[in-house]
Design a protein around this motif. Structure first.
Motif, PDB file in Angstrom:
ATOM      1  N   PRO A  93       0.802  -1.226   0.000  1.00  9.23           N
ATOM      2  CA  PRO A  93       0.000   0.000   0.000  1.00  9.23           C
ATOM      3  C   PRO A  93       0.832   1.273   0.000  1.00  9.23           C
ATOM      4  O   PRO A  93       0.271   2.355  -0.015  1.00  9.23           O
ATOM      5  N   ARG A  95       2.529   3.176  -2.065  1.00  9.92           N
ATOM      6  CA  ARG A  95       2.290   4.252  -3.046  1.00  9.92           C
ATOM      7  C   ARG A  95       0.907   4.867  -2.858  1.00  9.92           C
ATOM      8  O   ARG A  95       0.714   6.059  -3.060  1.00  9.92           O
ATOM      9  N   THR A  96      -0.066   4.028  -2.474  1.00  9.90           N
ATOM     10  CA  THR A  96      -1.412   4.562  -2.243  1.00  9.90           C
ATOM     11  C   THR A  96      -1.432   5.377  -0.944  1.00  9.90           C
ATOM     12  O   THR A  96      -2.129   6.392  -0.858  1.00  9.90           O
ATOM     13  N   ASP A  97      -0.655   4.942   0.041  1.00  7.68           N
ATOM     14  CA  ASP A  97      -0.535   5.731   1.277  1.00  7.68           C
ATOM     15  C   ASP A  97      -0.015   7.130   0.944  1.00  7.68           C
ATOM     16  O   ASP A  97      -0.450   8.126   1.517  1.00  7.68           O
ATOM     17  N   ARG A  98       0.906   7.180  -0.001  1.00 10.86           N
ATOM     18  CA  ARG A  98       1.482   8.473  -0.385  1.00 10.86           C
ATOM     19  C   ARG A  98       0.399   9.371  -1.000  1.00 10.86           C
ATOM     20  O   ARG A  98       0.380  10.579  -0.805  1.00 10.86           O
ATOM     21  N   ARG A  99      -0.508   8.746  -1.705  1.00  6.85           N
ATOM     22  CA  ARG A  99      -1.616   9.511  -2.274  1.00  6.85           C
ATOM     23  C   ARG A  99      -2.489  10.087  -1.151  1.00  6.85           C
ATOM     24  O   ARG A  99      -2.977  11.207  -1.246  1.00  6.85           O
ATOM     25  N   LEU A 100      -2.676   9.292  -0.092  1.00  5.52           N
ATOM     26  CA  LEU A 100      -3.466   9.781   1.047  1.00  5.52           C
ATOM     27  C   LEU A 100      -2.771  10.957   1.724  1.00  5.52           C
ATOM     28  O   LEU A 100      -3.429  11.888   2.192  1.00  5.52           O
ATOM     29  N   PHE A 102      -0.866  13.074   0.166  1.00  5.03           N
ATOM     30  CA  PHE A 102      -1.141  14.189  -0.754  1.00  5.03           C
ATOM     31  C   PHE A 102      -2.528  14.776  -0.467  1.00  5.03           C
ATOM     32  O   PHE A 102      -2.735  15.985  -0.517  1.00  5.03           O
ATOM     33  N   GLU A 103      -3.484  13.895  -0.157  1.00  6.10           N
ATOM     34  CA  GLU A 103      -4.865  14.340   0.068  1.00  6.10           C
ATOM     35  C   GLU A 103      -5.059  15.034   1.411  1.00  6.10           C
ATOM     36  O   GLU A 103      -6.080  15.684   1.625  1.00  6.10           O
ATOM     37  N   VAL A 253       5.088  13.941   1.140  1.00  6.60           N
ATOM     38  CA  VAL A 253       4.816  14.721  -0.070  1.00  6.60           C
ATOM     39  C   VAL A 253       4.952  16.190   0.297  1.00  6.60           C
ATOM     40  O   VAL A 253       4.406  16.628   1.321  1.00  6.60           O
TER      41      VAL A 253
ATOM     42  N   LEU B  78      -3.921   4.442  -8.099  1.00  8.23           N
ATOM     43  CA  LEU B  78      -3.328   4.087  -6.801  1.00  8.23           C
ATOM     44  C   LEU B  78      -4.469   3.807  -5.838  1.00  8.23           C
ATOM     45  O   LEU B  78      -5.092   4.725  -5.304  1.00  8.23           O
ATOM     46  N   TYR B  80      -6.371   0.654  -2.993  1.00  5.89           N
ATOM     47  CA  TYR B  80      -6.131  -0.501  -2.107  1.00  5.89           C
ATOM     48  C   TYR B  80      -6.926  -1.692  -2.643  1.00  5.89           C
ATOM     49  O   TYR B  80      -8.158  -1.638  -2.709  1.00  5.89           O
ATOM     50  N   HIS B  96      -9.949  14.828   4.314  1.00 10.42           N
ATOM     51  CA  HIS B  96     -10.427  16.202   4.110  1.00 10.42           C
ATOM     52  C   HIS B  96     -11.452  16.632   5.158  1.00 10.42           C
ATOM     53  O   HIS B  96     -12.097  17.672   4.985  1.00 10.42           O
TER      54      HIS B  96
END
Lengths: 256, 207
Positions: A93, A95-100, A102-103, A253, B78, B80, B96
């Motif tokens: 996970p 790379r997807t954690d990195r997206r989170l 970013f969010e 990020v 990206l 899960y 958010h």
């Protein structure tokens, strides 16, 4: 603070869901220790074996070959399963954690959630493997044995997280975990081997050593295990810190 | 309507991978209500540029100024694998601080707009590539950001969803939001306020 607690709660719930839905991880947890216990049970006898533990000095102890082997294989399987579960939580996970992040998540929030799940998973793995043990061997101080299993689970859980944070691909990480568990928990920490080992100092610094001593000393002697518990906790803290630092660096990020 | 102050600004972006100069002094301004397209051959650095604009990759030189409320849809979804779209919306809502009722409304609207209602409870590992791409885009849109950075957002969409995607961009453009869209293929130039080509590390406005 409330926002952070909410995010950690949401993340921990979803991380736990992800882990529970991972059939390979759950299958390994259920099958591996059972198979290991059964194989050892069927291949060992009741003869008495002499061995030494680093925690009890030069004293030569004696125990049934089967009892000793059951405890040893319990430690080995707990180390492998916990390291793998923690590894799975961090590597894929990432790379997807990195997206989170970013969010809007803070890396610490995701990290706390993962550590929380690793702690609970370590507890569950230790409990499950300890619960299976009385089918084959009933140690007198079973709480001490459980404590050793739990510490092994935490040490290798932390190590699995650290490897997950450092590794780039599944294969290299899994291979590293397999080799380390095999050489440490699956071979060098065997008390029968320890007494005659040429380099006992090296064996004593490996991650599986102190948790193994907690279980073995509790199962076969009346001696206290506090120094071994403290040393194990030191390894737990060190591995979690390394895992946290590398994970942070990986998911960070720059938001502006 | 275009205002004088850019909502996103990049100046002198430079990045090398080994000997290869991927970005070579890129300047870019994005104004509220604008939709910019960036095209280019495969491997020319489009994805690198959008990742630098998003902050996912640090340039070796130059600066990017963008608002906090920036949405980013990466080229490779990206997601899960063992979570459902609904659970992804929970994750992103917490990021958010979006309250539960609003989360449900927004998720429902996006599922309808991008035509993947009915898949919200299925695990990502069981979704088709196209549906994953829809979820990937929906998550970027979910927080209703002021700027959207979209990398090949409609790869894998069926035609109807592609059209709806552009309807949706029109709607959000009308509210003053701005979009940078990267693709190797643009069907209609009229969808964009400005169209650029990325070549040899530099941006050239397409004539």
């Amino acid at each position: 603070m409330r926002r952070m607690a909410h995010r950690v709660r949401v993340s921990a719930r979803l991380v736990a869901l992800e882990l529970m839905r991972n059939r390979i991880a759950v299958g390994l947890l259920l099958v591996l220790p059972t198979v290991f216990y059964l194989v050892v049970f069927m291949t060992t006898g009741d003869r008495s074996i002499d061995f030494q533990l680093s925690a009890t000095g030069r004293d030569v102890l004696a125990a049934s070959e089967r009892d000793l082997s059951m405890l040893f294989i319990g430690m080995a399987s707990i180390s492998g399963v916990s390291a793998f579960l923690a590894f799975v939580l961090v590597l894929r996970p990432g790379r997807t954690d990195r997206r989170l992040v970013f969010e809007g998540y803070h890396p610490l929030e995701l990290l706390f959630a993962k550590m929380l799940v690793v702690l609970v998973a370590a507890l569950a793995v230790a409990f499950y493997i300890t619960a299976l043990l009385p089918l084959f061997f009933r140690p007198p101080r079973s709480f001490g044995v459980f404590a050793g299993f739990l510490l092994a689970s935490l040490v290798y859980g932390g190590l699995g997280m650290a490897i997950g944070a450092v590794a780039r691909r599944d294969l290299e990480g899994i291979l590293f975990i397999l080799l380390l568990v095999n050489i440490d928990a699956g071979w060098l920490q065997n008390p029968v081997f320890y007494g005659h080992a040429h380099n006992q100092g090296l064996i004593r610094i490996l991650p599986g050593h102190h948790p193994g001593q907690v279980s073995m000393v509790s199962a076969f002697t009346e001696q206290g295990v506090l120094p071994e518990v403290v040393a194990s906790l030191f390894y737990v803290a060190a591995f979690f810190l390394i895992a946290g630092a590398v994970y942070w660096r990986k998911v960070y990020v720059r938001t502006r | 309507m275009v205002r004088a102050e850019p909502i996103l600004m990049a100046r002198g972006l430079r990045l090398r991978f080994g000997r290869r100069r991927v970005l070579d002094g890129i300047d870019l301004d994005l104004f509220p209500g604008q939709v910019l397209g960036i095209a280019g051959e495969n491997g020319c650095g489009k994805t690198t540029l959008i990742r630098v604009l998003a902050g996912m990759l640090l340039p070796s030189g130059g600066i990017v100024r963008r608002p906090d409320a920036t949405g980013y849809a990466p080229q490779v979804p990206l997601l899960y694998d063992h979570l459902s779209p609904r659970e992804h919306f929970s994750y992103f809502a917490a990021a958010h601080d979006i309250p539960t009722h609003l989360r449900r409304d927004r998720a429902k609207a996006l599922l309808r707009q991008l035509r993947f209602e009915g898949w919200e409870s299925e695990r990502v590992s069981t979704l088709s590539e196209g549906t994953r791409q829809k979820l990937n885009l929906a998550l970027a849109l979910f927080s209703d950001p002021a700027v959207l950075l979209l990398d090949e957002p409609y790869a894998g969409f069926e035609w109807e969803t592609y059209l709806r995607f552009w309807d949706y961009l029109e709607e959000i453009r009308a509210t003053g939001k701005a979009v940078i869209l990267v693709s190797h293929l643009f069907y209609e130039r009229s969808n964009f306020d400005r169209l650029f080509e990325l070549e040899a590390g530099t941006l050239r406005e397409a004539s």
